[in-house]
Design a protein around this motif. Sequence first.
Motif, mmCIF file in Angstrom:
data_model
loop_
_atom_site.group_PDB
_atom_site.id
_atom_site.type_symbol
_atom_site.label_atom_id
_atom_site.label_comp_id
_atom_site.label_asym_id
_atom_site.label_seq_id
_atom_site.Cartn_x
_atom_site.Cartn_y
_atom_site.Cartn_z
ATOM 1 N N GLN A 254 -73.069 59.802 -12.984
ATOM 2 C CA GLN A 254 -73.159 58.350 -13.207
ATOM 3 C C GLN A 254 -74.609 57.911 -13.348
ATOM 4 O O GLN A 254 -74.941 57.091 -14.209
ATOM 5 N N ALA A 255 -75.471 58.464 -12.515
ATOM 6 C CA ALA A 255 -76.896 58.117 -12.606
ATOM 7 C C ALA A 255 -77.449 58.561 -13.964
ATOM 8 O O ALA A 255 -78.202 57.833 -14.617
ATOM 9 N N LYS A 257 -75.810 58.843 -16.737
ATOM 10 C CA LYS A 257 -75.263 57.949 -17.763
ATOM 11 C C LYS A 257 -76.100 56.663 -17.824
ATOM 12 O O LYS A 257 -76.456 56.190 -18.904
ATOM 13 N N LEU A 258 -76.432 56.139 -16.650
ATOM 14 C CA LEU A 258 -77.265 54.933 -16.596
ATOM 15 C C LEU A 258 -78.630 55.163 -17.233
ATOM 16 O O LEU A 258 -79.111 54.342 -18.015
ATOM 17 N N TYR A 259 -79.253 56.294 -16.871
ATOM 18 C CA TYR A 259 -80.552 56.627 -17.481
ATOM 19 C C TYR A 259 -80.419 56.677 -18.995
ATOM 20 O O TYR A 259 -81.223 56.114 -19.729
ATOM 21 N N GLU A 261 -78.259 55.296 -20.965
ATOM 22 C CA GLU A 261 -78.037 53.972 -21.564
ATOM 23 C C GLU A 261 -79.330 53.168 -21.594
ATOM 24 O O GLU A 261 -79.694 52.570 -22.598
ATOM 25 N N GLN A 262 -80.019 53.166 -20.461
ATOM 26 C CA GLN A 262 -81.174 52.269 -20.339
ATOM 27 C C GLN A 262 -82.414 52.780 -21.070
ATOM 28 O O GLN A 262 -83.311 52.012 -21.381
ATOM 29 N N THR A 351 -77.795 52.029 -8.597
ATOM 30 C CA THR A 351 -77.992 51.471 -9.941
ATOM 31 C C THR A 351 -79.336 50.753 -9.995
ATOM 32 O O THR A 351 -80.061 50.844 -10.987
ATOM 33 N N VAL A 354 -82.200 53.335 -10.314
ATOM 34 C CA VAL A 354 -82.300 53.895 -11.668
ATOM 35 C C VAL A 354 -82.871 52.832 -12.603
ATOM 36 O O VAL A 354 -83.743 53.119 -13.442
ATOM 37 N N THR A 355 -82.417 51.588 -12.441
ATOM 38 C CA THR A 355 -82.906 50.499 -13.292
ATOM 39 C C THR A 355 -84.402 50.274 -13.081
ATOM 40 O O THR A 355 -85.145 50.053 -14.051
ATOM 41 N N CYS A 358 -86.247 52.951 -14.928
ATOM 42 C CA CYS A 358 -86.199 52.721 -16.376
ATOM 43 C C CYS A 358 -87.103 51.561 -16.783
ATOM 44 O O CYS A 358 -87.783 51.624 -17.812
#
Length: 366
Positions: A254-255, A257-259, A261-262, A351, A354-355, A358
């Motif tokens: 999941q982490a 995937k977030l990376y 995307e961002q 989240t 990770v945000t 990013c």
Amino acid sequence: MPIKFLDLNRIHQPIKNEIVEELSNIIDTNGYILSDKVEEFENNFSNHHQAKFGVGISSGTSALELSLRALGIGQGDEVILPANTFIATASAVTFTGAKPVLADCDDCYNIDVTQIRNRITSRTKAILPVHLYGQPADTEEIIEIAKDYDLDVIEDSCQAHGAKYKEKPVGTLGKISAFSFYPGKNLGAMGDGGIALTNSQELADKLKFLRNYGQTQKYHHEFPGYNKRLDAIQAAILNIKLKHLDQWNKERQQAAKLYNEQLANLPQLTLPKTKPDRSHVYHLFVIQTQDRDKLAEFLNSKGIDSGLHYPIPIHLQKSYSYLNHKKGDFPNAEKFANQILSLPIFPGITTEEVTTVCKAIKEFYS
Ligand SMILES: *Cc1c(COP(=O)(O)O)cnc(C)c1O
């Protein structure tokens, strides 16, 4: 708030009481060496990876070395492995007396299968692919090549606990597979540990003798062996932690995937490439950029840790100068060493964290 590269507290605090209770039981029963705890873990971990046998060994490096020895590999033999890996993949080969023969990597960071055939000689005994960063190597192609030349395949699965190749867990794709339980791995002990998995009863028996003084029955030693057993306390801890492995791997995915995307719209970055027929368990989330050192420094100034896996490929390490390689021999591995950066990833990373990472990367490039 600083962001750690890996926060073991988030993994251990929720299960601390369970572990302390288990340690207390062990102290009461004095089962420190090859107790039922080791056997229980061997069964649990091999079942988890759909392997028939698991043999607990003292570290990932030793699991690799004993796997090679169990297959009879030693002096005068050659083993093919990738140039971009942790040093232990090569050292395990060296310890047996065999010679590591290096191949370059593809853009998924794993061994480039098109480079294997032309490295095979009459002395080649095995191919040792590494499922680097948690993504399985091109195992089917490797097994095809191995069949053509009657070679063994040993998987270095030290970064790939629970990863799957075509729906099948790593661990039995080759003859033997070695895993590490170094604390920072996807499944980590509280100290050193390792295991070798195999579907062969004969190899499992050999591994058991090798790790335990070459002993076939008490005080009967058919050949020289080592003291390289998995510690029972570590096995007990691993039994508790194994129950969480699938969930922890999901949290890593999941982490990732977030990376992805961002960071998708930053042309300066190369994000991890994945192949569709395998599941990547993101032991590491590795990006590439030409501004690697400056970016790492910038992140550091914002309290964000990052890592570098690995800054020097095997062929440029002093310990392997005897292989007589030079700069330029493995261009991809060398390019990676100069451009890769590992971002924080671990079970429980939020989240928000990770945000924050990013955002900092975007700020660096703005
Ligand atoms: C960690 C690791 C090893 C060695 O495992 P240890 O338990 O530290 O001895 C070997 N190969 C790879 C790819 C690793 O990441």
